[in-house]
Design a protein around this motif. Structure first.
Motif, PDB file in Angstrom:
ATOM      1  N   UNK A  77     -34.083 -53.774   0.330  1.00  0.00           N
ATOM      2  CA  UNK A  77     -33.958 -53.424  -1.082  1.00  0.00           C
ATOM      3  C   UNK A  77     -35.095 -52.473  -1.425  1.00  0.00           C
ATOM      4  N   UNK A  78     -34.853 -51.665  -2.438  1.00  0.00           N
ATOM      5  CA  UNK A  78     -35.857 -50.670  -2.823  1.00  0.00           C
ATOM      6  C   UNK A  78     -36.811 -51.249  -3.858  1.00  0.00           C
ATOM      7  N   UNK A  79     -38.051 -50.849  -3.714  1.00  0.00           N
ATOM      8  CA  UNK A  79     -39.107 -51.318  -4.606  1.00  0.00           C
ATOM      9  C   UNK A  79     -39.271 -50.371  -5.787  1.00  0.00           C
ATOM     10  N   UNK A  80     -39.671 -50.900  -6.947  1.00  0.00           N
ATOM     11  CA  UNK A  80     -39.952 -50.021  -8.086  1.00  0.00           C
ATOM     12  C   UNK A  80     -41.109 -49.075  -7.743  1.00  0.00           C
ATOM     13  N   UNK A  81     -41.097 -47.914  -8.339  1.00  0.00           N
ATOM     14  CA  UNK A  81     -42.114 -46.905  -8.057  1.00  0.00           C
ATOM     15  C   UNK A  81     -43.538 -47.402  -8.217  1.00  0.00           C
ATOM     16  N   UNK A  82     -43.805 -48.196  -9.232  1.00  0.00           N
ATOM     17  CA  UNK A  82     -45.172 -48.673  -9.469  1.00  0.00           C
ATOM     18  C   UNK A  82     -45.663 -49.551  -8.321  1.00  0.00           C
ATOM     19  N   UNK A  83     -44.764 -50.372  -7.766  1.00  0.00           N
ATOM     20  CA  UNK A  83     -45.117 -51.216  -6.615  1.00  0.00           C
ATOM     21  C   UNK A  83     -45.240 -50.339  -5.368  1.00  0.00           C
ATOM     22  N   UNK A  84     -44.283 -49.458  -5.177  1.00  0.00           N
ATOM     23  CA  UNK A  84     -44.289 -48.573  -4.008  1.00  0.00           C
ATOM     24  C   UNK A  84     -45.558 -47.724  -3.971  1.00  0.00           C
ATOM     25  N   UNK A  85     -46.009 -47.240  -5.120  1.00  0.00           N
ATOM     26  CA  UNK A  85     -47.223 -46.425  -5.175  1.00  0.00           C
ATOM     27  C   UNK A  85     -48.444 -47.223  -4.709  1.00  0.00           C
ATOM     28  N   UNK A  86     -48.541 -48.479  -5.147  1.00  0.00           N
ATOM     29  CA  UNK A  86     -49.672 -49.321  -4.735  1.00  0.00           C
ATOM     30  C   UNK A  86     -49.638 -49.575  -3.228  1.00  0.00           C
ATOM     31  N   UNK A  87     -48.447 -49.844  -2.695  1.00  0.00           N
ATOM     32  CA  UNK A  87     -48.315 -50.052  -1.253  1.00  0.00           C
ATOM     33  C   UNK A  87     -48.671 -48.762  -0.513  1.00  0.00           C
ATOM     34  N   UNK A  88     -48.231 -47.634  -1.030  1.00  0.00           N
ATOM     35  CA  UNK A  88     -48.550 -46.344  -0.434  1.00  0.00           C
ATOM     36  C   UNK A  88     -50.040 -46.045  -0.426  1.00  0.00           C
ATOM     37  N   UNK A  89     -50.764 -46.652  -1.359  1.00  0.00           N
ATOM     38  CA  UNK A  89     -52.221 -46.473  -1.436  1.00  0.00           C
ATOM     39  C   UNK A  89     -52.960 -47.462  -0.524  1.00  0.00           C
ATOM     40  N   UNK A  90     -52.200 -48.276   0.231  1.00  0.00           N
ATOM     41  CA  UNK A  90     -52.826 -49.186   1.190  1.00  0.00           C
ATOM     42  C   UNK A  90     -52.815 -50.655   0.812  1.00  0.00           C
ATOM     43  N   UNK A  91     -52.228 -51.001  -0.322  1.00  0.00           N
ATOM     44  CA  UNK A  91     -52.185 -52.394  -0.743  1.00  0.00           C
ATOM     45  C   UNK A  91     -51.012 -53.103  -0.054  1.00  0.00           C
ATOM     46  N   UNK A  92     -51.216 -54.346   0.349  1.00  0.00           N
ATOM     47  CA  UNK A  92     -50.127 -55.148   0.909  1.00  0.00           C
ATOM     48  C   UNK A  92     -49.108 -55.414  -0.202  1.00  0.00           C
ATOM     49  N   UNK A  93     -47.831 -55.496   0.165  1.00  0.00           N
ATOM     50  CA  UNK A  93     -46.763 -55.679  -0.824  1.00  0.00           C
ATOM     51  C   UNK A  93     -47.001 -56.903  -1.695  1.00  0.00           C
ATOM     52  N   UNK A  94     -47.389 -58.025  -1.111  1.00  0.00           N
ATOM     53  CA  UNK A  94     -47.625 -59.239  -1.900  1.00  0.00           C
ATOM     54  C   UNK A  94     -48.710 -59.037  -2.950  1.00  0.00           C
ATOM     55  N   UNK A  95     -49.782 -58.365  -2.582  1.00  0.00           N
ATOM     56  CA  UNK A  95     -50.869 -58.096  -3.535  1.00  0.00           C
ATOM     57  C   UNK A  95     -50.405 -57.136  -4.623  1.00  0.00           C
ATOM     58  N   UNK A  96     -49.608 -56.141  -4.254  1.00  0.00           N
ATOM     59  CA  UNK A  96     -49.076 -55.202  -5.244  1.00  0.00           C
ATOM     60  C   UNK A  96     -48.164 -55.937  -6.225  1.00  0.00           C
TER      61      UNK A  96
END
Length: 186
Positions: free
Chosen positions: A112-131
């Motif tokens: 499933x696709x993640x919302x942009x705000x979550x995806x941006x945090x993951x893209x910056x190096x944050x683990x998905x759960x933390x985002x």
């Protein structure tokens, strides 16, 4: 599968992964009693796998490390959540690998696709759960409903998403004779 009691070493102490493993095994083999032994083992990949291949590698490493830690078990299972970019969007999914003395089964969960705000945090190096925790103002959501539970208001939660992939990874064990057969005799 002949024994009525089987041991599964789950390569995680995360209650969601333990529950998904047990539910998947019980669904596929309803006449068998399964005991789960959770063990914390390294995945050998980043805390947040960023590709399909890295996620599968993490699940394979976990299952092999679980086997090394408890070689006496009947089954070992590795569940690794990951993300990958498709069409400029970040998709989340998991790989499940099940191992026994007779073989290895693999399956990937739905994605499933993640919302942009979550995806941006993951893209910056944050683990998905933390985002997810940051965006949804939660604590340790990956050990409860996960991103999918937060996004669907628990219509589908992380354990359900993984449970189906566990069942799919067990197809080769439920149909072992077919998977051992090399070709149709002519």
């Amino acid at each position: 599968m002949s024994k009525t009691e089987q041991t599964i070493v789950v390569s995680s102490r995360n209650p969601v992964k333990i529950e998904a493993a047990l539910r998947g095994f019980r669904k596929m083999f309803p006449g068998v009693h399964f005991e789960a032994i959770p063990v914390s083992v390294p995945s050998g990949v980043a805390d947040q796998p960023m590709t399909d291949q890295e996620t599968l590698t993490g699940a394979l490493n976990r299952v092999n490390n679980a086997c090394a830690a408890h070689p006496e078990a009947d089954y070992w299972i590795g569940i690794e959540g990951g993300v990958e970019t498709h069409d400029d969007e970040l998709a989340a999914f998991a790989w499940v690998v099940v191992r026994s003395a007779t073989g290895i089964g693999r399956a990937r969960s739905a994605s499933f696709y993640l919302p942009g705000i979550v995806a941006d945090l993951v893209g910056q190096g944050m683990e998905l759960g933390a985002a997810d925790d940051l965006v949804f103002n939660k604590s340790n959501s990956k050990q409860v409903s996960g991103a999918i539970g937060l996004l669907t208001d628990n219509a589908v939660d992380r354990a359900q998403l993984y449970e189906q992939a566990v069942a799919l990874a067990l197809v080769r064990f439920k149909n072992e004779a077919l998977y051992l057969q090399k070709s149709l005799e002519k």
